[in-house]
Design a protein around this motif. Sequence first.
Motif, PDB file in Angstrom:
ATOM      1  N   SER A  26       6.530   2.234  16.922  1.00 60.50           N
ATOM      2  CA  SER A  26       5.984   3.593  16.869  1.00 60.50           C
ATOM      3  C   SER A  26       4.640   3.633  16.149  1.00 60.50           C
ATOM      4  O   SER A  26       3.654   4.161  16.683  1.00 60.50           O
ATOM      5  CB  SER A  26       6.983   4.545  16.207  1.00 60.50           C
ATOM      6  OG  SER A  26       7.260   4.157  14.881  1.00 60.50           O
ATOM      7  N   GLY A  29       2.131   1.470  18.038  1.00 63.47           N
ATOM      8  CA  GLY A  29       1.715   2.150  19.264  1.00 63.47           C
ATOM      9  C   GLY A  29       0.726   3.264  18.994  1.00 63.47           C
ATOM     10  O   GLY A  29      -0.267   3.414  19.719  1.00 63.47           O
ATOM     11  N   LEU A  30       0.979   4.045  17.958  1.00 59.47           N
ATOM     12  CA  LEU A  30       0.049   5.126  17.610  1.00 59.47           C
ATOM     13  C   LEU A  30      -1.311   4.574  17.173  1.00 59.47           C
ATOM     14  O   LEU A  30      -2.358   5.109  17.548  1.00 59.47           O
ATOM     15  CB  LEU A  30       0.641   6.001  16.509  1.00 59.47           C
ATOM     16  CG  LEU A  30       1.776   6.916  16.931  1.00 59.47           C
ATOM     17  CD1 LEU A  30       2.399   7.594  15.714  1.00 59.47           C
ATOM     18  CD2 LEU A  30       1.286   7.947  17.931  1.00 59.47           C
ATOM     19  N   ALA A  32      -2.600   1.641  18.032  1.00 62.00           N
ATOM     20  CA  ALA A  32      -3.258   1.081  19.218  1.00 62.00           C
ATOM     21  C   ALA A  32      -3.813   2.194  20.096  1.00 62.00           C
ATOM     22  O   ALA A  32      -4.921   2.080  20.628  1.00 62.00           O
ATOM     23  CB  ALA A  32      -2.273   0.221  20.005  1.00 62.00           C
ATOM     24  N   LEU A  33      -3.067   3.274  20.236  1.00 62.72           N
ATOM     25  CA  LEU A  33      -3.530   4.409  21.032  1.00 62.72           C
ATOM     26  C   LEU A  33      -4.792   5.016  20.416  1.00 62.72           C
ATOM     27  O   LEU A  33      -5.772   5.282  21.117  1.00 62.72           O
ATOM     28  CB  LEU A  33      -2.420   5.455  21.140  1.00 62.72           C
ATOM     29  CG  LEU A  33      -2.662   6.631  22.049  1.00 62.72           C
ATOM     30  CD1 LEU A  33      -2.710   6.172  23.499  1.00 62.72           C
ATOM     31  CD2 LEU A  33      -1.548   7.655  21.876  1.00 62.72           C
ATOM     32  N   MET A  34      -4.772   5.181  19.112  1.00 65.01           N
ATOM     33  CA  MET A  34      -5.870   5.839  18.420  1.00 65.01           C
ATOM     34  C   MET A  34      -7.131   4.969  18.359  1.00 65.01           C
ATOM     35  O   MET A  34      -8.234   5.457  18.597  1.00 65.01           O
ATOM     36  CB  MET A  34      -5.421   6.191  16.994  1.00 65.01           C
ATOM     37  CG  MET A  34      -6.435   6.926  16.182  1.00 65.01           C
ATOM     38  SD  MET A  34      -5.763   7.539  14.622  1.00 65.01           S
ATOM     39  CE  MET A  34      -5.337   6.053  13.766  1.00 65.01           C
ATOM     40  N   TYR A  35      -6.961   3.683  18.038  1.00 66.41           N
ATOM     41  CA  TYR A  35      -8.122   2.836  17.813  1.00 66.41           C
ATOM     42  C   TYR A  35      -8.566   2.041  19.033  1.00 66.41           C
ATOM     43  O   TYR A  35      -9.691   1.567  19.075  1.00 66.41           O
ATOM     44  CB  TYR A  35      -7.851   1.847  16.674  1.00 66.41           C
ATOM     45  CG  TYR A  35      -7.790   2.486  15.314  1.00 66.41           C
ATOM     46  CD1 TYR A  35      -8.831   3.277  14.853  1.00 66.41           C
ATOM     47  CD2 TYR A  35      -6.697   2.288  14.483  1.00 66.41           C
ATOM     48  CE1 TYR A  35      -8.782   3.853  13.606  1.00 66.41           C
ATOM     49  CE2 TYR A  35      -6.646   2.858  13.230  1.00 66.41           C
ATOM     50  CZ  TYR A  35      -7.685   3.645  12.796  1.00 66.41           C
ATOM     51  OH  TYR A  35      -7.634   4.204  11.557  1.00 66.41           O
ATOM     52  N   VAL A  37      -6.819   2.212  22.820  1.00 61.54           N
ATOM     53  CA  VAL A  37      -6.595   2.706  24.182  1.00 61.54           C
ATOM     54  C   VAL A  37      -7.469   3.923  24.498  1.00 61.54           C
ATOM     55  O   VAL A  37      -8.186   3.932  25.504  1.00 61.54           O
ATOM     56  CB  VAL A  37      -5.096   3.023  24.400  1.00 61.54           C
ATOM     57  CG1 VAL A  37      -4.873   3.637  25.761  1.00 61.54           C
ATOM     58  CG2 VAL A  37      -4.262   1.763  24.237  1.00 61.54           C
ATOM     59  N   LEU A  38      -7.401   4.951  23.661  1.00 58.55           N
ATOM     60  CA  LEU A  38      -8.172   6.168  23.950  1.00 58.55           C
ATOM     61  C   LEU A  38      -9.682   5.932  23.974  1.00 58.55           C
ATOM     62  O   LEU A  38     -10.354   6.420  24.886  1.00 58.55           O
ATOM     63  CB  LEU A  38      -7.803   7.282  22.976  1.00 58.55           C
ATOM     64  CG  LEU A  38      -6.400   7.868  23.169  1.00 58.55           C
ATOM     65  CD1 LEU A  38      -6.108   8.918  22.117  1.00 58.55           C
ATOM     66  CD2 LEU A  38      -6.227   8.434  24.552  1.00 58.55           C
ATOM     67  N   ILE A  41     -10.436   4.221  27.303  1.00 63.37           N
ATOM     68  CA  ILE A  41     -10.310   5.164  28.422  1.00 63.37           C
ATOM     69  C   ILE A  41     -11.516   6.091  28.471  1.00 63.37           C
ATOM     70  O   ILE A  41     -12.074   6.349  29.539  1.00 63.37           O
ATOM     71  CB  ILE A  41      -8.994   5.968  28.325  1.00 63.37           C
ATOM     72  CG1 ILE A  41      -7.801   5.060  28.624  1.00 63.37           C
ATOM     73  CG2 ILE A  41      -8.996   7.156  29.275  1.00 63.37           C
ATOM     74  CD1 ILE A  41      -6.455   5.716  28.385  1.00 63.37           C
TER      75      ILE A  41
END
Length: 165
Positions: A26, A29-30, A32-35, A37-38, A41
């Motif tokens: 969790s 993942g957060l 990785a998403l924040m630093y 993936v987003l 994208i």
Amino acid sequence: MNPADLTRFRRMCRQYRWLAVFMVASVGGLLALMYLVLPVIQAVRGEHVLDRGFWNGLIMGFPAFCYLIGVWSVGAAMKRIGAGDLLQPAIADTLRRVGLALGIGGVASVFLVTNISRLIGVGRGAYLYFDVPGMTLGMIGGALFLLGRVMEQAAAAQAELDEMI
């Protein structure tokens, strides 16, 4: 320890292992998403460029990544112990791994994050950031690493003495 207590202890170790997996998945993942993936994208869509801020985010997330490796190592030890492995080798190995992860994360938090941010032109301020939690984790990490080595040497000495008897 009677067999019922041992069974309960091993079950609790397996449960704790899943708690560690949940935390790493969790929080990791957060992060990785924040630093990662987003921003990627947004760069692919053309909304944002992978500039200094992107690299600074990766640099700032590095200590947290190290700490999550430490949590994962504890979870792996709980899995080993829950499966019936001997306590002393599992704990000695885990102390070394967790100590290394916390030590690297703490040193990175205090020395690398601020100075690399300054080098890429994002951060300002002093050359040393007095991050007391980072310093504390670094010191505890070093101590755990050393204790793990001492436990391994003690186990080797115990095995040698057992062979003599």
